[in-house]
Design an enzyme around this catalytic site. Structure first.
Site, mmCIF file in Angstrom:
data_model
loop_
_atom_site.group_PDB
_atom_site.id
_atom_site.type_symbol
_atom_site.label_atom_id
_atom_site.label_comp_id
_atom_site.label_asym_id
_atom_site.label_seq_id
_atom_site.Cartn_x
_atom_site.Cartn_y
_atom_site.Cartn_z
ATOM 1 C CG LEU A 166 51.080 35.812 42.003
ATOM 2 C CD1 LEU A 166 52.367 35.642 41.195
ATOM 3 C CD2 LEU A 166 51.400 36.340 43.396
ATOM 4 C CB ILE A 197 44.360 34.892 42.816
ATOM 5 C CG1 ILE A 197 44.786 35.664 44.068
ATOM 6 C CG2 ILE A 197 44.939 33.478 42.827
ATOM 7 C CD1 ILE A 197 46.280 35.840 44.223
ATOM 8 C CE LYS A 198 47.107 34.444 34.356
ATOM 9 N NZ LYS A 198 48.178 34.657 33.342
ATOM 10 C CB ILE A 199 42.044 30.179 39.393
ATOM 11 C CG1 ILE A 199 42.420 30.732 40.777
ATOM 12 C CG2 ILE A 199 41.556 28.735 39.505
ATOM 13 C CD1 ILE A 199 41.268 30.754 41.769
#
EC number: 2.2.1.2
Length: 374
Positions: free
Chosen positions: A107, A138-140
């Site tokens: 996400l 968590i997509k960064i």
């Protein structure tokens, strides 16, 4: 599993789906894909915008949000985290069966924060807490500003999917950020065994941009290099991965229970219809990797993908020669990857804007219905 998907798994490639919607979950289609060999999911703003614009799978939640007077940003947050939470639950058996390697769902933080380190960290914390599932990523984005956010998130026990990687230099920066995050987590006494990360290295977009420049050159040498840079770039990324994860620095973390940050091949759907539709799957088979595919590419691979074994290692010299040949023709690698990062961020921001507009329209419609029923 279909034979090609099973063969990919046998060669150390985890097959993930680059798509998610509530309909995909509710219909049972996602479970059927998992039964066929899909072991992870990636999402992005484009995927959510598309999902919300189709059907009425979100109607009930939108109605509840509208009745509660929820703000636009909070509504988007609630909708996207709910989809990802459900997908995490569906993939929980895969997560356990794979000893927590796969069964993951990604996400992304709000792409408008891509140049804001502190904002990205805050968003990562909020999303991680809201979904509250151990198999979340968590997509960064791998911007310069994103690198310290990656380190901080990992240091706090947040698993991370680093996205939008195009350049080899930036990829090395990403791996350094990963190692720094694990080192800080270890110093805090956190358990490293379930702290995970993948690095999403984009493939087809590299060919799209470079082929455009090669066509402008127009020489026979330029034509001969078309559609070779994407695979070459990714193969050299894997070489860098092998180098970094064989260092004494990594070995200290590995002995503490850490797992390496796996390369994830993203943007694997071909953009040029003249290319084989499984090019960026069968051409990037190597152990310890992930290939996330849009549905069309997944089905093509399942239907006629030919997995011949490792297609990455052993090709490093040839890959380097491709990039060197491009430079000799005046196609600047540095300019290409800089342009692609800027374009990628612009596209995600545009998709986020589309997502906001879609949710705005849905909330307005639901409020109108509620008001009419008063």
């Amino acid at each position: 599993m279909n034979n090609a998907l099973a063969q990919l798994a046998e060669h150390g490639v985890s097959v993930w789906l680059d798509d998610l919607s509530r309909e995909l979950i509710a219909s049972g289609d996602l479970q059927r894909l998992v039964d066929r060999g899909v072991v992870g999911i990636t999402t992005n703003p484009t995927i959510f915008a598309s999902a919300l614009s189709k059907g009425d799978a979100y109607a009930e939640q939108v109605k509840e949000l509208a009745a509660a007077g929820t703000s636009l940003d909070d509504a988007v947050f609630a909708i996207t985290t709910e989809d990802v939470r459900r997908a995490c639950d569906l993939l929980a058996p895969v997560y356990e069966r794979s000893q927590h390697l796969d069964g993951r769902v990604s996400l992304e933080v709000d792409p408008r924060l891509a140049r804001d380190t502190e904002g990205t960290i805050a968003s990562a914390r909020a999303l991680w807490a809201a979904v509250d599932r151990p198999n979340l990523y968590i997509k960064i984005p791998a911007t310069v500003e994103g690198l310290p956010a990656i380190t901080t998130a990992l240091s706090e026990g947040i698993s991370v999917n680093v996205t939008l990687i195009f350049s080899l230099d930036r990829y090395r920066g990403v791996m350094n950020a990963f190692l720094a995050g694990l080192e800080q987590a270890r110093e805090k006494g956190l358990d490293l065994t379930d702290l995970a990360s993948v690095a999403s290295f984009f493939v087809s977009r590299v060919d799209t941009e470079i082929d455009k420049r090669l066509d402008a050159v127009g020489s026979p040498e330029a034509t001969a290099l078309r559609s070779k840079a994407g695979l070459a770039n990714a193969r050299l990324a894997y070489q860098a991965y092998e180098e970094v994860f064989s260092t004494p620095r990594w070995q200290v973390l590995e002995q503490a229970g850490a797992k390496p940050q796996r390369p994830l091949w993203a943007s694997t759907g071909v953009k040029d219809p003249n290319l084989p539709d499984t090019l960026y799957v069968t051409g990037l088979v190597a152990p310890g990797t992930v290939n996330t595919m849009p549905g069309k590419t997944l089905e093509a691979t399942a239907d006629h993908g030919e997995v011949t074994g490792d297609t990455v290692r052993g090709g490093y010299d040839a890959a380097r020669e491709v990039l060197d040949a491009l430079e000799r023709l005046g196609v600047s690698y540095d300019d290409v990857v800089t342009s692609l990062e800027t374009e990628g961020l612009d596209k995600f921001e545009a998709s986020w804007g589309e997502l906001l507009q879609t949710v705005t329209n849905e909330l307005d419609n639901a409020r109108a219905v509620l008001k009419a029923g008063e």
